[in-house]
Design a protein around this motif. Structure first.
Motif, PDB file in Angstrom:
ATOM      1  N   UNK A   1     -13.366  18.713  12.553  1.00 51.78           N
ATOM      2  CA  UNK A   1     -13.247  20.110  12.120  1.00 51.78           C
ATOM      3  C   UNK A   1     -13.585  20.192  10.626  1.00 51.78           C
ATOM      4  N   UNK A   2     -14.403  21.163  10.284  1.00 51.25           N
ATOM      5  CA  UNK A   2     -14.802  21.337   8.878  1.00 51.25           C
ATOM      6  C   UNK A   2     -13.649  21.979   8.109  1.00 51.25           C
TER       7      UNK A   2
ATOM      8  N   UNK B   1     -15.860  22.121   0.687  1.00 49.79           N
ATOM      9  CA  UNK B   1     -15.096  22.625   1.849  1.00 49.79           C
ATOM     10  C   UNK B   1     -16.002  23.031   3.021  1.00 49.79           C
ATOM     11  N   UNK B   2     -17.217  23.449   2.719  1.00 52.85           N
ATOM     12  CA  UNK B   2     -18.113  23.950   3.770  1.00 52.85           C
ATOM     13  C   UNK B   2     -18.729  22.853   4.613  1.00 52.85           C
ATOM     14  N   UNK B   3     -18.674  21.610   4.183  1.00 50.85           N
ATOM     15  CA  UNK B   3     -19.254  20.523   4.985  1.00 50.85           C
ATOM     16  C   UNK B   3     -18.280  19.389   5.279  1.00 50.85           C
ATOM     17  N   UNK B   4     -17.297  19.177   4.416  1.00 54.46           N
ATOM     18  CA  UNK B   4     -16.403  18.031   4.633  1.00 54.46           C
ATOM     19  C   UNK B   4     -15.573  18.219   5.903  1.00 54.46           C
ATOM     20  N   UNK B   5     -15.222  17.093   6.523  1.00 49.34           N
ATOM     21  CA  UNK B   5     -14.419  17.129   7.751  1.00 49.34           C
ATOM     22  C   UNK B   5     -12.956  16.799   7.439  1.00 49.34           C
TER      23      UNK B   5
ATOM     24  N   UNK C   1     -17.761   8.365  10.249  1.00 50.34           N
ATOM     25  CA  UNK C   1     -18.500   9.320   9.426  1.00 50.34           C
ATOM     26  C   UNK C   1     -18.023  10.747   9.662  1.00 50.34           C
ATOM     27  N   UNK C   2     -17.701  11.442   8.560  1.00 48.52           N
ATOM     28  CA  UNK C   2     -17.303  12.849   8.637  1.00 48.52           C
ATOM     29  C   UNK C   2     -18.434  13.725   8.124  1.00 48.52           C
ATOM     30  N   UNK C   3     -18.124  14.545   7.102  1.00 48.00           N
ATOM     31  CA  UNK C   3     -19.157  15.433   6.546  1.00 48.00           C
ATOM     32  C   UNK C   3     -20.030  14.738   5.511  1.00 48.00           C
TER      33      UNK C   3
END
Ligand code: MLT
Ligand code: ZN
Length: 469
Positions: A120-121, A143-147, A77-79
């Motif tokens: 890293x986001x 872009x502000x939440x995805x990893x 799981x990422x963002x």
């Protein structure tokens, strides 16, 4: 793995997880289950056994080895900004969130490359690159939440693909924990490496089904120089690709996006201003470098020519960075502005040369099949990527809506297949597109995909049920 579990078994499994990493990072509270158990799809009810947040590669390996022993399904799981259910845990899986592994580890100005942990986001990496006078060009609204790890696992595309390509084009090294718990160190930042199969590319776009991405080395490039943005009002679908042909032959485009008036109305409702007074069924947003306004005249000449041809009815060119950013919001904010309508999402692609024919065909199909639903078009049309969103009427239940849309998808994908396209350009297959995979990949190819899965994940513990069963 989805069998009902006795309280004793559950307690024993949780104890086992607590031996893999600090107990405090094994969460079972309902808020964590809700938060980490789903992505932006919102179609599935989260139901993870637990959420674990490893802090090191070693802990990821411990978790995978333990999962192998216990035949426990893991959902990397990422963002969780995905739109196809690839990061959903609704079958009692263990979510492995990479959130704590969020450090930038190394930067080399000679290589122009950065090595970072998977959590890293995206925006943090973009900011880091900017601080070095460089640019990480994979960009999109999330872009502000995805990893970075999630971007790699889905081979994220976004709004700059016409110029910079996909995430795949920027990954020069990957560290991955396989489904057996081994650590692979792939390509180590090399530009050239002709020493046999490049396994790195198998993991890019594998949606967490082959391994857990723990670290990545990414190339950076020079930043765009004073990008200018134009928004053009387009009277019909044919105009969109005519404009693409004209502008790309004269200017180096860094984006070529489109959206429909219906889509625009949703962002306007959220408080944005119309770009100009004229209403047209479609709009194009394009971007090009314009140092010291050097290409403005050329862009305006193209504009005049296009207006004479009837390809556009109105337009605007940004006069400042702030205005460029505002124009971008007209396109970028669409997805969020329609989220409350629980859209059924299609994310299709064809070769650019096939776009005009496909557009005509699906326009007729959707007009025929969805007369009562609101259908919105937008997307990265310069890459042959079209997002078609069907909004759920408030009084229709989710299951009936999904079923109705699914039936039309079959026809849409059959048309797409005739044009040699893909059922997913950038959102991935996950759960939502799994039933339609065969429209893009033939039986032989799917058999090879399964065989590869077996090699890297012999116990079937990594994101089972995603992409294919
Ligand atoms: C976009 O292009 O806006 C994203 O892919 C999200 C979406 O399709 O809704
Ligand atoms: Zn998109």
């Amino acid at each position: 793995m989805t069998m009902p579990m006795s309280p004793e078994t559950r307690a024993a499994l949780l104890d086992g997880l607590r031996t893999c990493l600090e107990a405090v990072h094994v969460r079972t509270d309902p808020d964590s289950a809700q938060h980490y158990g789903r992505d932006w799809t919102r179609l599935y009810t989260p139901n993870p056994l637990a959420v674990v947040l490893p802090g090191s590669i070693e802990q990821v390996q411990n978790l995978v080895r333990y999962a192998c022993e216990q035949r426990l399904a893991l959902v990397p799981s990422g963002g969780r900004t995905g739109l196809s259910g690839a990061a959903v845990a609704c079958q009692g899986e263990v979510v492995v969130s990479m959130e704590r592994m969020n450090r930038i580890l190394d930067f080399d100005p000679t290589d122009r490359s950065v090595t970072c942990q998977a959590g890293v986001i995206t925006e943090s990496l973009q900011n880091f690159a900017r601080e070095q006078g460089l640019y990480y060009p994979v960009d999109f609204a999330a872009r502000g939440s995805s990893h970075i790890g999630g971007n790699i696992a889905t081979n994220a595309g976004g709004i700059k693909v016409v110029r910079y390509g996909l995430t795949r084009d920027w990954v020069t090294g990957l560290k991955v924990v396989t489904g057996s718990g081994e650590l692979l160190d792939l390509n180590r930042g090399l530009i050239k490496n002709a020493s046999g199969y490049d396994l790195r590319h198998l993991f890019i776009g594998s949606e967490g089904t082959l391994g857990i991405i723990v670290e990545a080395t990414l190339k950076l490039t020079r930043p765009l120089c004073e990008p200018a943005v134009m928004v053009l009002g387009v009277p019909d679908l044919d105009g969109i690709m005519a404009l693409y042909g004209a502008f790309r032959s004269a200017l180096e485009l860094s984006a070529f996006e489109f959206f429909s008036e219906r889509a625009l109305r949703h962002v306007l409702r959220k408080g944005l201003q119309r770009p100009f007074d004229t209403e047209t069924p479609y709009y194009v947003l394009l971007e090009f470098e314009n140092p010291e306004g050097r290409h403005t005249d050329q862009a305006l000449e193209l504009f005049e020519h296009a207006a004479e041809q009837g390809w556009l009815a109105d337009g605007v060119i940004s006069q400042s960075e702030t205005q460029a950013r505002e124009l971008w919001r007209l396109r970028e904010d669409i997805s969020e502005s329609i989220a409350e309508h629980q859209p059924y999402k299609n994310d299709i692609s064809v070769r650019i040369s096939r776009v005009p024919a496909l557009l005509t065909e699906i326009d007729a199909l959707l007009g025929r099949e969805y007369p009562d639903f609101e259908v919105l078009w937008y997307g990265h049309i310069g890459d042959g990527n079209l997002h078609i969103n069907i909004l759920k009427p408030a009084d229709l239940d989710t299951a009936t809506f999904a079923h109705t849309c699914g039936a039309v998808s079959e026809q849409l994908f059959a048309a797409l297949q005739r044009h040699g396209g893909s059922i997913s350009a950038e959102h991935g297959v996950g759960l939502t597109k799994k039933p339609y995979l065969h429209y893009t990949r033939d039986t032989t190819e799917i058999a090879y995909l399964r065989a590869i899965k077996q090699v890297f994940d012999p116990h079937g513990i990594l994101n089972p049920g995603k992409i294919f069963d």
